[in-house]
Write an enzyme that holds these catalytic residues in place. Structure first.
Site, PDB file in Angstrom:
ATOM      1  N   ASP A  53     -22.384  46.705  88.255  1.00  0.00           N
ATOM      2  CA  ASP A  53     -21.610  47.015  87.047  1.00  0.00           C
ATOM      3  C   ASP A  53     -20.155  47.328  87.364  1.00  0.00           C
ATOM      4  O   ASP A  53     -19.247  46.933  86.621  1.00  0.00           O
ATOM      5  CB  ASP A  53     -22.244  48.202  86.320  1.00  0.00           C
ATOM      6  CG  ASP A  53     -23.529  47.822  85.592  1.00  0.00           C
ATOM      7  OD1 ASP A  53     -23.619  46.700  85.088  1.00  0.00           O
ATOM      8  OD2 ASP A  53     -24.442  48.662  85.531  1.00  0.00           O
ATOM      9  N   ASP A 153     -14.313  71.209  81.564  1.00  0.00           N
ATOM     10  CA  ASP A 153     -14.024  70.426  82.759  1.00  0.00           C
ATOM     11  C   ASP A 153     -13.294  69.143  82.399  1.00  0.00           C
ATOM     12  O   ASP A 153     -12.634  68.535  83.244  1.00  0.00           O
ATOM     13  CB  ASP A 153     -15.313  70.082  83.498  1.00  0.00           C
ATOM     14  CG  ASP A 153     -15.817  71.230  84.361  1.00  0.00           C
ATOM     15  OD1 ASP A 153     -15.138  72.273  84.432  1.00  0.00           O
ATOM     16  OD2 ASP A 153     -16.891  71.082  84.969  1.00  0.00           O
ATOM     17  N   ASN A 167     -20.515  58.770  79.477  1.00  0.00           N
ATOM     18  CA  ASN A 167     -20.727  59.481  78.217  1.00  0.00           C
ATOM     19  C   ASN A 167     -22.153  60.022  78.105  1.00  0.00           C
ATOM     20  O   ASN A 167     -22.366  61.172  77.715  1.00  0.00           O
ATOM     21  CB  ASN A 167     -20.432  58.531  77.052  1.00  0.00           C
ATOM     22  CG  ASN A 167     -20.803  59.104  75.703  1.00  0.00           C
ATOM     23  OD1 ASN A 167     -20.154  60.013  75.201  1.00  0.00           O
ATOM     24  ND2 ASN A 167     -21.856  58.570  75.103  1.00  0.00           N
TER      25      ASN A 167
END
Length: 264
Positions: A53, A153, A167
């Protein structure tokens, strides 16, 4: 994001191959090059990308200016955006492939020193703290302050195609390809502690302001393009820069994202 469509107009005889530097990808490149007759990159009408990927993302960015469709074959680890590798019948695979048009995000990052950097992201734009101290962010959507401040963060804006990547690891939602929304997701939020993000219209303009850029430095990353010490970052869809991914009909991206929501 568009619905998947058949890509029958593709000419397999105008395919070029690119491969990651791994042993497996280079071996596959040699095998396919022996079986077929790839054209030089500057003559290509379709790209066959061999790797994982991460390599596919690099290939999509590399060929984006030419708007070339990319057919990825998995020789990496996960291969969520890839097709299964097989050397036989590549011509037929390309003729029968389903095309999915992706719309990337455009990041405009302003550094603490005033430099402006613009980059595209297919998966997500993320802001991340650079030091031991939490980032302090003010978030605006279409010019309206929605969160002030967010101690965290970091935070990210993900496309549907990228919603199953970073995500999802940050506990953001998986987005169907045709949902027409973007995911705004915090990374380890401290204050407000219970805020878990928002779904925003795909046309929204999201602006992050770093409230203490020198005391609490933050970097911004569009896929793999990092900008250090940012002061302000805006994120919007780049409707003028569509990307075409090709998939085997039985394993197109819309189906993969739907299936991902039912995995234990």
């Amino acid at each position: 994001m568009s619905k998947p469509t058949l890509s029958s107009s593709l000419n397999p005889e105008k395919a070029a191959f690119v491969a990651a530097r791994t042993v497996a990808a280079q071996r596959a490149l040699a095998e396919l090059s022996d079986r077929y007759s790839p054209v030089p990159l500057d003559e290509a009408e379709v790209i066959v990308a061999l790797g994982g990927d991460g390599f596919l993302l690099h290939a999509l960015h590399r060929f984006l200016p030419r708007r070339l469709p990319v057919f990825g074959m998995n020789l990496g680890t996960v291969g969520f955006l890839m097709n299964e590798y097989r050397a036989e019948g590549l011509d037929d695979c390309l003729r029968q492939a389903v095309a999915m048009t992706l719309t990337p995000l455009r990041m405009r990052a302003e550094t603490a020193e005033g430099e402006i950097v613009i980059a595209l992201a297919i998966n997500e734009v993320s802001l991340l703290r650079e030091s031991r101290q939490a980032a302090s962010l003010r978030i605006k959507v279409d010019g309206v302050v929605r969160l002030d401040p967010l101690a965290c963060d970091g935070a990210l804006v993900a496309t549907p195609a990228g919603s199953t990547a970073y995500n999802l690891s940050a506990h953001g939602p998986i987005l169907p390809m045709d949902a027409g929304v973007l995911a705004l997701t915090p990374v380890s939020p401290f204050r407000p502690r219970r805020w878990r993000g928002a779904l925003l219209p795909r046309a929204a303009c999201i602006e992050f302001e770093v409230l203490e850029p020198y005391k609490r430095p933050v970097s911004a990353v569009a896929d793999f393009h990092e900008v250090r010490d940012v002061r302000r970052v805006t994120v919007q869809e780049a409707a003028d820069s569509p990307i075409t991914l090709l998939f085997d009909p039985e394993h197109h991206l819309e189906e993969r994202i739907l299936r991902e929501q039912f995995l234990a």
